[in-house]
Design a protein around this motif. Structure first.
Motif, PDB file in Angstrom:
ATOM      1  N   LEU A  19      64.487  87.067 107.399  1.00 14.36           N
ATOM      2  CA  LEU A  19      65.677  87.868 107.942  1.00 14.36           C
ATOM      3  C   LEU A  19      66.342  88.223 109.755  1.00 14.36           C
ATOM      4  CD1 LEU A  19      66.351  90.439 105.222  1.00 14.36           C
ATOM      5  CD2 LEU A  19      67.610  88.192 105.832  1.00 14.36           C
ATOM      6  N   ALA A  20      64.465  88.318 110.085  1.00 12.92           N
ATOM      7  CA  ALA A  20      65.081  88.642 111.532  1.00 12.92           C
ATOM      8  C   ALA A  20      64.673  86.806 112.426  1.00 12.92           C
ATOM      9  CB  ALA A  20      62.864  88.711 111.858  1.00 12.92           C
ATOM     10  N   CYS A  21      64.569  86.039 111.124  1.00 12.53           N
ATOM     11  CA  CYS A  21      65.149  84.376 112.250  1.00 12.53           C
ATOM     12  C   CYS A  21      66.773  83.751 111.294  1.00 12.53           C
ATOM     13  CB  CYS A  21      63.850  83.161 111.010  1.00 12.53           C
ATOM     14  SG  CYS A  21      62.311  82.813 111.123  1.00 12.53           S
ATOM     15  N   LEU A  22      67.050  84.124 110.729  1.00 10.95           N
ATOM     16  CA  LEU A  22      68.364  84.349 110.377  1.00 10.95           C
ATOM     17  C   LEU A  22      69.334  85.265 111.662  1.00 10.95           C
ATOM     18  CD1 LEU A  22      68.656  84.952 106.473  1.00 10.95           C
ATOM     19  CD2 LEU A  22      69.356  82.153 108.430  1.00 10.95           C
ATOM     20  N   ALA A  23      68.644  85.981 111.441  1.00 12.55           N
ATOM     21  CA  ALA A  23      69.913  87.644 113.246  1.00 12.55           C
ATOM     22  C   ALA A  23      69.458  86.601 114.195  1.00 12.55           C
ATOM     23  CB  ALA A  23      68.994  88.689 112.540  1.00 12.55           C
ATOM     24  N   ALA A  24      68.856  86.115 114.692  1.00 12.53           N
ATOM     25  CA  ALA A  24      68.507  85.572 115.575  1.00 12.53           C
ATOM     26  C   ALA A  24      68.793  83.343 116.210  1.00 12.53           C
ATOM     27  CB  ALA A  24      66.326  85.397 116.018  1.00 12.53           C
ATOM     28  N   GLY A  25      69.628  83.369 114.710  1.00 11.04           N
ATOM     29  CA  GLY A  25      69.662  81.945 115.162  1.00 11.04           C
ATOM     30  C   GLY A  25      68.575  81.208 114.988  1.00 11.04           C
ATOM     31  N   TYR A  26      67.485  81.125 114.771  1.00 11.03           N
ATOM     32  CA  TYR A  26      66.561  80.634 114.730  1.00 11.03           C
ATOM     33  C   TYR A  26      66.314  79.722 113.831  1.00 11.03           C
ATOM     34  CZ  TYR A  26      61.023  79.184 115.604  1.00 11.03           C
ATOM     35  OH  TYR A  26      60.338  78.358 115.579  1.00 11.03           O
ATOM     36  N   ASP A  27      66.712  78.461 113.540  1.00 10.68           N
ATOM     37  CA  ASP A  27      66.812  77.705 112.082  1.00 10.68           C
ATOM     38  C   ASP A  27      65.332  77.471 111.745  1.00 10.68           C
ATOM     39  OD1 ASP A  27      69.407  77.987 112.111  1.00 10.68           O
ATOM     40  OD2 ASP A  27      69.846  76.261 112.791  1.00 10.68           O
ATOM     41  N   ALA A  28      64.527  77.070 111.985  1.00 13.98           N
ATOM     42  CA  ALA A  28      62.733  76.335 112.158  1.00 13.98           C
ATOM     43  C   ALA A  28      62.323  77.796 111.663  1.00 13.98           C
ATOM     44  CB  ALA A  28      62.096  76.223 113.796  1.00 13.98           C
ATOM     45  N   GLY A  29      62.456  78.770 111.890  1.00 13.96           N
ATOM     46  CA  GLY A  29      61.692  79.773 111.296  1.00 13.96           C
ATOM     47  C   GLY A  29      62.250  80.060 109.641  1.00 13.96           C
ATOM     48  N   HIS A  30      63.553  79.914 109.902  1.00 14.86           N
ATOM     49  CA  HIS A  30      64.155  79.755 108.537  1.00 14.86           C
ATOM     50  C   HIS A  30      63.844  78.898 107.688  1.00 14.86           C
ATOM     51  CE1 HIS A  30      66.761  80.759 105.366  1.00 14.86           C
ATOM     52  NE2 HIS A  30      67.732  79.810 105.408  1.00 14.86           N
ATOM     53  N   THR A  31      63.574  77.986 107.796  1.00 18.04           N
ATOM     54  CA  THR A  31      63.221  76.481 106.656  1.00 18.04           C
ATOM     55  C   THR A  31      61.830  76.911 107.039  1.00 18.04           C
ATOM     56  OG1 THR A  31      64.781  74.941 108.407  1.00 18.04           O
ATOM     57  CG2 THR A  31      62.999  74.326 107.090  1.00 18.04           C
TER      58      THR A  31
END
Length: 226
Positions: A19-31
């Motif tokens: 969720l933090a990755c999505l909030a920050a727009g960090y797509d690699a972390g979400h993946t």
């Protein structure tokens, strides 16, 4: 800390990272984080002696999660099919392990009416804006999803019912994006937040209901032994 709590903590931590990755727009972390979530939740449920349909539903959710990492239409359809299989597993779970008298008949009727109105209204509003090739699949999936949400709300208690409702909300947010409706900031964050809460509540609510049924049986067995 025992294994069950350790796995649950790992799921919660991975969910927060995702969720933090999505909030920050960090797509690699979400993946990286997203494909870990449902296997961790399924492992926690397995350690709690979850029924097989619940484990299957969570693993089909994992399949949908992985497929929806791609923006391609075939992957979207395959992901929707995987989630649909998961909803069928939930329906089997509610049929085998739920209580048809868990809520009063009048309340179940009101819930059925509410979900029927939500289903027909949402599909009718989305229909003109959906790509033509997705209209029938989305309508069919919506019917199955709504049946799952209704079953969750009438068979296994409040927490499971809330999980079904949040699953419906999460997938409705996805459908509005497919229909190109205006979206809130960071729509993927809200989709994932409601989805994770839905799956966690469905799993935890089911296990709590089953544990509550096992407890009296165990107590009776102890009394017989004494």
């Amino acid at each position: 800390m025992n294994r069950t709590r350790l796995v649950l903590a790992a799921f919660a931590l991975t969910a927060l990272v995702d969720l933090a990755c999505l909030a920050a727009g960090y797509d690699a972390g979400h993946t990286v984080a997203k494909p870990l979530l449902m296997p961790l939740l399924a492992l926690w449920a397995a350690l709690r002696r979850a029924p097989r349909p619940l484990l299957a539903a969570l693993l089909f959710g994992w399949g949908g999660d992985v497929l929806l990492l791609s923006d391609a239409e075939p992957a979207f359809l395959a992901g929707m099919a995987s989630f649909a299989a998961g909803h069928l597993c939930y329906l089997v779970l509610f049929h085998r392990h739920g209580n048809r008298y868990a809520v009063p008949r009048a309340r179940a009727g009101l819930l059925a009416l509410g979900y029927a109105v939500a289903l027909t209204g949402t599909v009718a509003l989305l229909w003109p804006d959906l790509p033509a090739e997705l209209r029938v699949p989305v309508a069919g999936y919506s019917l199955l999803l709504t049946a799952m949400a209704y079953g969750a709300g009438t068979r296994l208690g409040l927490h499971t019912g809330l999980g079904g409702a949040l699953f419906l909300l999460s997938d409705t947010l996805i459908a509005t994006g497919v229909a190109d409706w205006p979206q809130p900031p960071r729509p993927d964050f809200w989709i994932m937040l409601t989805y994770l809460a839905a799956q966690a509540l469905l799993a935890a609510g089911t296990l709590a209901a089953l544990d509550a049924r096992r407890a009296p049986a165990a107590t009776y067995g102890e009394m017989r032994v004494v």
